[in-house]
Design an enzyme around this catalytic site. Structure first.
Site, PDB file in Angstrom:
ATOM      1  N   HIS A   1       1.530   2.176  -3.515  1.00 54.02           N
ATOM      2  CA  HIS A   1       0.406   2.921  -4.103  1.00 54.02           C
ATOM      3  C   HIS A   1       0.467   4.394  -3.680  1.00 54.02           C
ATOM      4  CE1 HIS A   1      -1.390  -0.562  -5.820  1.00 54.02           C
ATOM      5  NE2 HIS A   1      -1.921  -1.047  -4.701  1.00 54.02           N
TER       6      HIS A   1
ATOM      7  N   GLU B   1       0.820  -1.216   0.000  1.00 51.20           N
ATOM      8  CA  GLU B   1       0.000   0.000   0.000  1.00 51.20           C
ATOM      9  C   GLU B   1       0.851   1.263   0.000  1.00 51.20           C
ATOM     10  OE1 GLU B   1      -2.949  -0.502  -0.850  1.00 51.20           O
ATOM     11  OE2 GLU B   1      -3.134  -2.622  -0.317  1.00 51.20           O
TER      12      GLU B   1
END
Length: 189
Positions: free
Chosen positions: A95, A92
């Protein structure tokens, strides 16, 4: 978004409390790769505060997700080990880095999401040989790329704007550029 692996292939029971997960996130923040990703986010002008990564109880079969402008959620009830939490945090954070460096990243655009999913699956270690072996994938040659493709397809297809056909076309269109993009690292970890 990162999906939990098929529980029938998981050798241990899934789930922990939010407090246990929070403590594991704190441990994860001290690992070299997570520290490096945080430093790169800071250098790119997108530092993260103490509330950026949160342990939560999730109602979907996902292990975590990145919400633009809000941060990262780690699904305590879908994870049970420090290694799993570390993987979600790394995935994550990639991202978050992608959004930071691309001024016009649109998560509803299938190609934009495909690129970030390809990068997150490759660079976070999600498709390391050992992980694939534990998932039941035992092909020796080319398994890493197949894993990145499989996991990226699953995530992009979860986007309501991306049908299976659109997801596949988006991944095919950005594959070479995004698979070979190792930023912020010099080489793929």
């Amino acid at each position: 978004m990162e999906f939990t692996d098929d529980p029938s292939q998981n050798p241990h029971p899934i789930g922990m409390t939010v407090t246990e997960c929070h403590n594991m996130i704190q441990q994860s923040l001290r690992t070299p790769m997570v520290k490096s990703l945080k430093e790169h986010l800071e250098k790119a002008g997108c530092g993260i505060d103490d509330n950026f990564i949160k342990a939560v109880h999730c109602n979907m079969n996902i292990s975590g997700g990145y919400v633009p402008g809000k941060g990262i959620t780690v699904c305590s009830n879908e994870l049970s080990t420090q290694d799993e939490v570390n993987q979600v945090v790394k995935h994550e954070l990639i991202h978050a880095y992608d959004e930071c460096r691309a001024a016009n990243l649109n998560w509803y655009n299938c190609a934009h999401q495909a690129c970030s999913e390809i990068r997150a699956n490759k660079l976070s270690g999600d498709c390391h040989f050992k992980r694939e072996l534990l998932r039941g994938y035992m092909k020796l040659k080319g398994q890493g790329k197949e894993c990145v493709l499989r996991r990226s397809m699953k995530s992009v297809m979860a986007n309501p704007n991306c049908s299976q056909y659109t997801a596949k076309a988006a991944i095919d269109a950005v594959w070479d550029r995004c698979y070979n993009d190792t930023a912020p690292f010099d080489t793929a970890p």
